[in-house]
Design a protein around this motif. Structure first.
Motif, PDB file in Angstrom:
ATOM      1  N   GLN A 174       0.759  -1.154  -0.129  1.00 22.40           N
ATOM      2  CA  GLN A 174      -0.109  -0.012   0.075  1.00 22.40           C
ATOM      3  C   GLN A 174       1.011   1.325  -0.001  1.00 22.40           C
ATOM      4  OE1 GLN A 174      -2.786   0.362   3.327  1.00 22.40           O
ATOM      5  NE2 GLN A 174      -3.715   2.241   2.569  1.00 22.40           N
ATOM      6  N   ALA A 202      -8.019  -3.172 -10.972  1.00 21.05           N
ATOM      7  CA  ALA A 202      -8.330  -3.914  -9.770  1.00 21.05           C
ATOM      8  C   ALA A 202      -7.052  -4.177  -8.986  1.00 21.05           C
ATOM      9  CB  ALA A 202      -8.749  -5.419 -10.614  1.00 21.05           C
ATOM     10  N   ASN A 205      -6.259  -1.266  -6.809  1.00 18.23           N
ATOM     11  CA  ASN A 205      -7.497  -1.032  -5.874  1.00 18.23           C
ATOM     12  C   ASN A 205      -7.467  -1.934  -4.562  1.00 18.23           C
ATOM     13  OD1 ASN A 205      -9.056   1.498  -6.600  1.00 18.23           O
ATOM     14  ND2 ASN A 205      -9.708   0.323  -8.259  1.00 18.23           N
ATOM     15  N   GLU A 206      -7.056  -3.188  -5.060  1.00 20.44           N
ATOM     16  CA  GLU A 206      -6.968  -4.195  -3.912  1.00 20.44           C
ATOM     17  C   GLU A 206      -5.710  -4.053  -3.111  1.00 20.44           C
ATOM     18  OE1 GLU A 206      -6.858  -7.687  -6.416  1.00 20.44           O
ATOM     19  OE2 GLU A 206      -8.839  -7.434  -6.953  1.00 20.44           O
ATOM     20  N   ARG A 207      -4.542  -3.310  -3.789  1.00 17.58           N
ATOM     21  CA  ARG A 207      -3.324  -3.146  -2.985  1.00 17.58           C
ATOM     22  C   ARG A 207      -3.174  -1.939  -2.763  1.00 17.58           C
ATOM     23  NH1 ARG A 207      -1.313  -8.243  -2.812  1.00 17.58           N
ATOM     24  NH2 ARG A 207       0.535  -7.290  -1.641  1.00 17.58           N
TER      25      ARG A 207
END
Length: 412
Positions: A174, A202, A205-207
């Motif tokens: 992150q 994706a 956004n996920e990480r």
């Protein structure tokens, strides 16, 4: 040596720029049939890099009507940034979560964005695909970001090693930054499919990864709208985004260094914070950006007739590049992958010693990694180019196939 002449004694020797050395070699070569596919600028069929007609007309209008040469301010030409934003996003206004900053070329935008992220996320890492442009690593490491790399190019297929890329990015944390080429900007001429863009959105956004899009060739791939598709998807789906834009290529204004940095934040409060810091960084780096190139681009985009003329000429440039690709691909199956790629560049599967050989025997000038500028080829020199490189490409393919077969043999 006295104390008075040691001011620079602590400096380390620097390696000369390989591409500049290649350019010098090519210029010194007296052979009339030499071929320069090294320098990364658009060239027309006659071999020159012309000034676009719309650019000439806009410059004439500026000479006649420009009333001042006063400073622009650290933010630069706001009209220019707004008009370029329309090209990128298709939207008239920035909105409360976005702003634009004029920069000296796309390189200036990359540097401001890099310093902004280094300030915002101390210890942040940036992920670069291999290969990328030689200036990317020093720009980001010089700004204080830790550089990590991921696989990008699959030399076997001539496409993107996407599965390997996604696998490597599973280590992204992150706050890390991921550099993405907006379209046909990678030195291999490859670009992401729409499905791959969705997967990258994706992943970010996920990480919690911040995408930093380098969009330097809009209009030279598949078209203005087509080339912006992936960037628009990221802007629509990821809250925090950086975008470096260059007008040097699609307006053929290389020496005028025309660019912009766009920042999108998750909230208006965060945007104001990012904007204040970006302006401070720009003020420290170059104080005020140069006016002329941005004023030319703004004049073109603000005038319907000049805009139409620019788009027509850009379409012609793109079509010429694709025509050269198709002719090169038709010369032999080993070159077929070139037609699948876009933009100015392709990367040939040719070894450095073979690059040196074709330079010596045929006066063909390309970097040692086999990256070629498609625009350096034309009707007059394409056959000569193929004659020089084809034997080496075939030999390299045959050796690769032989090694592959050996690796698959099972010992008795």
């Amino acid at each position: 040596m006295t104390l008075r002449n040691q001011a620079f004694a602590g400096l380390e020797p620097q390696q000369p720029d390989g591409l500049l050395a290649l350019i010098a070699q090519c210029r010194a070569d007296p052979r009339p049939d030499k071929v320069d596919v090294g320098v990364g600028v658009y060239r027309g069929e006659a071999g020159g890099t012309p000034v676009m007609r719309a650019v000439k007309a806009a410059e004439a209008a500026l000479v006649a009507g420009q009333a001042s040469k006063s400073y622009l301010g650290a933010e630069g030409d706001e009209r220019f940034a707004r008009l370029v934003w329309q090209l990128v996003s298709g939207e008239e206004r920035f909105g409360e979560r976005r702003f634009g900053l004029q920069t000296p070329g796309g390189t200036g935008a990359l540097r401001v964005g890099a310093e902004l992220m280094a300030c915002a996320r101390p210890g942040a890492r940036i992920w670069l695909g291999e290969p990328t442009w030689p200036n990317h690593e020093p720009i980001f490491s010089g700004a204080g970001l830790e550089v990590r790399t991921h696989p990008y190019f699959d030399a076997t297929t001539g496409g993107i090693a996407f599965d390997a890329m996604i696998s490597a990015l599973s280590d992204a944390r992150q706050g890390d930054v991921l550099l993405l080429h907006g379209c046909c900007h990678n030195p291999t001429g490859t670009q992401f499919s729409r499905e791959q863009w969705r997967a990258l959105s994706a992943l970010c956004n996920e990480r919690g990864v911040v995408p930093f899009i380098d969009l330097a060739y809009q209009g030279l791939g598949d078209g203005m709208e087509e080339d912006a598709w992936g960037t628009r998807l990221i802007l629509d789906t990821v809250p925090d985004v950086l975008l470096a834009y260059s007008c040097d290529k699609n307006f053929a204004m290389y020496r005028d260094r025309v660019g912009a940095l766009f920042v999108q934040a998750g909230s208006a409060a965060m945007l104001n914070l990012a904007k204040a810091n970006a302006l401070t960084i720009a003020r420290r780096l170059w104080s005020m950006p140069p006016d002329h190139g941005a004023a030319v681009v703004g004049t073109i985009l603000d005038d319907p007739d000049l805009r139409a003329a620019w788009q027509d000429e850009l379409t012609g440039m793109r079509q010429r590049l694709q025509t050269v690709r198709e002719k090169l691909a038709a010369a032999h199956p080993v070159l077929a992958l070139v037609a699948q790629q876009r933009g100015l560049f392709s990367r040939l599967p040719i070894a450095p010693d073979a690059v040196a050989a074709v330079r010596r025997t045929h006066g063909i000038y390309m970097p040692d990694d086999g990256r070629i500028n498609i625009a350096g080829l034309n009707q007059a020199n394409l056959d000569h180019f193929v004659e020089g490189v084809l034997p080496h490409l075939i030999a390299g393919r045959d050796a690769s196939n032989c090694n592959s077969r050996r690796s698959q043999e099972i010992p008795a």
